[in-house]
Design a protein around this motif. Structure first.
Motif, PDB file in Angstrom:
ATOM      1  N   PRO B  14       0.815  -1.222   0.000  1.00 43.07           N
ATOM      2  CA  PRO B  14       0.000   0.000   0.000  1.00 43.07           C
ATOM      3  C   PRO B  14       0.847   1.271   0.000  1.00 43.07           C
ATOM      4  O   PRO B  14       0.408   2.312  -0.501  1.00 43.07           O
ATOM      5  N   ALA B  15       2.074   1.194   0.537  1.00 43.59           N
ATOM      6  CA  ALA B  15       2.934   2.376   0.559  1.00 43.59           C
ATOM      7  C   ALA B  15       3.238   2.857  -0.860  1.00 43.59           C
ATOM      8  O   ALA B  15       3.566   4.025  -1.081  1.00 43.59           O
ATOM      9  N   GLN B  16       3.123   1.935  -1.804  1.00 47.05           N
ATOM     10  CA  GLN B  16       3.424   2.256  -3.199  1.00 47.05           C
ATOM     11  C   GLN B  16       2.373   3.188  -3.817  1.00 47.05           C
ATOM     12  O   GLN B  16       2.615   3.810  -4.836  1.00 47.05           O
ATOM     13  N   TRP B  17       1.208   3.242  -3.172  1.00 42.85           N
ATOM     14  CA  TRP B  17       0.071   3.916  -3.811  1.00 42.85           C
ATOM     15  C   TRP B  17      -0.266   5.260  -3.197  1.00 42.85           C
ATOM     16  O   TRP B  17      -1.294   5.839  -3.499  1.00 42.85           O
ATOM     17  N   THR B  18       0.570   5.756  -2.271  1.00 45.55           N
ATOM     18  CA  THR B  18       0.281   7.060  -1.672  1.00 45.55           C
ATOM     19  C   THR B  18       1.519   7.943  -1.728  1.00 45.55           C
ATOM     20  O   THR B  18       2.623   7.472  -1.993  1.00 45.55           O
TER      21      THR B  18
END
Lengths: 279, 226
Positions: B14-18
């Motif tokens: 999820p860190a990749q998407w923010t």
């Protein structure tokens, strides 16, 4: 602007050209270190480009032959090949890395694919535009399918195949430079490492000029090859001349596409009007 | 495959998407540069192509330009412009424009010039004036070819916007550049996959545009020219 660093106006440009040329001459090659200098990079560039083109051609010929013979095969193959063309070369180089590592194949596999994409339609169209009366004459002379293919149909297709080869080779020679981003790429290495990373314009300019020169020399060689391979086309404005490389790839294909009845592409019907598909 | 699992894990993180270094932000930058480059190129190339195609002037010039542009190594051009003009958005867009103008210009020129002379005769016979022939006949008939030129340019621009990251601006190329710097193959591959996806979406978009813009009577021909 770097172009006027040494002075102003025309004089500055002249000084700049002199400076770049002097750098090129001074760094052309080093007898003690065979892997240093411009010349080894140029050789590497030629090796990568020519190998890619040859492999692309070696795949395109039998595949095109199959597509021309079995018309049903062509639309799916063409679609697959067009999807491939949408994949940017830079991304493809990186996608190859896990499989090929930092070897020549990382550059050669994607570039061969691009050559194939450009060549395939030309091989198919070239074989399809063999006039029916020519084919029938060969049959009447007792030529078997293989002999007819090798001595009649393939030679007649040569101008169209070479037209595609010219487009493909120029594009491939230019694209080899991009492979420098994965540590390959001949003259691209000159542009990236010696030029950009050291903030020095001379290697970049020398690199660009040599890539363009190599592309044009190769193009000229292909024109000569076509002249030698098609003695019957000499001295008149045959279909080979109508397909100058100046036309864009899509234009060529559009010309072929509009010159050929759409219905005839999927059926085996060959009308005499296809003989003029190259015009 | 090991590498595919790692790649899937990279995309699933999820860190990749923010954040400003996340995929949506990078994708946004990439699309912005590409769109800017393509729109400026079209604004330059289409009018010139229409004019030269309509009047028949400059055919040799456009053919030579196309040949030369195909031979010109893009990374060399980009790096040279950056060296001359400094790092920033302007040199990147300038390099993209230099890349995209030739295919659009040549296809527009050839598309308009290649319009069946009998059609033009018919239009003139119906009393159309020069500009009416251009906009009511030649432009619609040339639209499929113009779109092919734009598609070629767009795919090249999307691919080349990747290199923009090498000269300090963002975009999807950042994953490739940063991944290379950190020896992180997964990150590089992630960036490459995103660029490929964007290029394929671009191609599909142009297929949709063709359906939208090409007159019904010309569609079979447009499909054949694909």
């Amino acid at each position: 602007m770097i172009a006027v660093e040494g002075g102003n106006g025309a004089l500055g440009v002249w000084e700049w050209i002199t400076r770049v040329t002097e750098w090129g001459v001074a760094n052309w090659s080093y007898p003690d270190e065979p892997n240093r200098g411009i010349w080894p990079r140029l050789l590497e560039h030629m090796r990568l480009a020519y190998l890619s083109i040859l492999i692309g051609l070696a795949v395109a010929l039998p595949l095109g032959l199959a597509c021309a013979r079995w018309g049903r095969l062509y639309p799916p193959v063409l679609t697959g090949v067009n999807v491939l063309y949408a994949v940017p070369s830079i991304a493809l180089f990186f996608l190859m890395l896990p499989y090929t590592g930092f070897s020549d194949w990382t550059a050669i596999v994607p570039l061969s694919l691009y050559t194939l994409v450009i060549l395939l339609p030309n091989v198919v169209d070239g074989l399809r535009q063999v006039p029916d009366h020519v084919r029938q004459a060969a049959v009447a002379m007792g030529f078997g399918p293989l002999r007819r293919l090798l001595t009649v149909e393939m030679p007649v297709a040569v101008p169209v195949v070479i037209a595609g080869l010219r487009v493909a080779s120029v594009a491939t020679i230019s694209m080899v430079s991009v492979a420098s981003l994965v540590g390959l790429g001949g003259l691209g290495q000159l542009i990236l490492s010696d030029g950009f990373r050291r903030q020095f314009d001379a290697p970049i300019v020398v690199g660009i000029v040599l890539v363009v020169l190599l592309a044009f020399v190769t193009d000229a060689l292909l024109v000569v090859a076509q002249y030698l391979l098609t003695p019957w086309n000499r001295g008149n404005s045959g279909s080979g001349r109508a397909r100058r490389s100046g036309r864009s790839r899509s234009r060529q294909r559009a010309v072929v596409a509009t010159g050929t009845p759409v219905g005839a592409q999927t059926t085996a019907v060959r009308g005499p009007n296809q003989a003029t598909a190259g015009e | 495959m090991d590498i595919l699992n790692e790649l899937a894990a990279w995309f699933a993180d999820p860190a990749q998407w923010t954040g400003p270094a996340g995929i949506p932000a990078r994708m946004g930058e990439h699309v912005y540069y590409s769109l800017l480059g393509l729109l400026i190129s079209a604004a330059i190339a289409v009018p010139i192509g229409l004019l030269t195609g309509h009047t028949g002037v400059g055919g040799f010039f456009s053919a030579s330009l196309a040949n030369f542009a195909r031979a010109l190594p893009t990374i060399g051009v980009l790096f040279l412009i950056v060296l001359a003009a400094g790092i920033g958005l302007v040199p990147v867009v300038a390099a993209l424009v230099a890349l995209a103008v030739p295919p659009i210009l040549v296809n527009t020129h050839e598309g308009v010039r290649g319009v069946e002379p009998r059609l033009k005769d018919a239009a003139l016979g119906m009393g159309m004036r020069g500009h009416e022939v251009l906009f009511k006949l030649e432009l619609p008939v040339a639209t499929p070819l113009i779109l092919i030129g734009m598609r070629t340019a767009a795919v090249q621009v999307v691919a080349t916007a990747t290199i923009a990251a090498y000269v300090g601006v963002g975009g999807l190329g950042r994953y490739i550049v940063d991944g290379q710097a950190r020896q992180d193959l997964t990150m590089m591959l992630g960036g490459s996959v995103l660029v490929v996806a964007l290029a394929v979406v671009t191609t599909l978009l142009f297929a949709g545009l063709r359906r939208l813009l090409v007159a019904p009577g010309l569609r079979s021909e447009a499909a054949a020219a694909r």
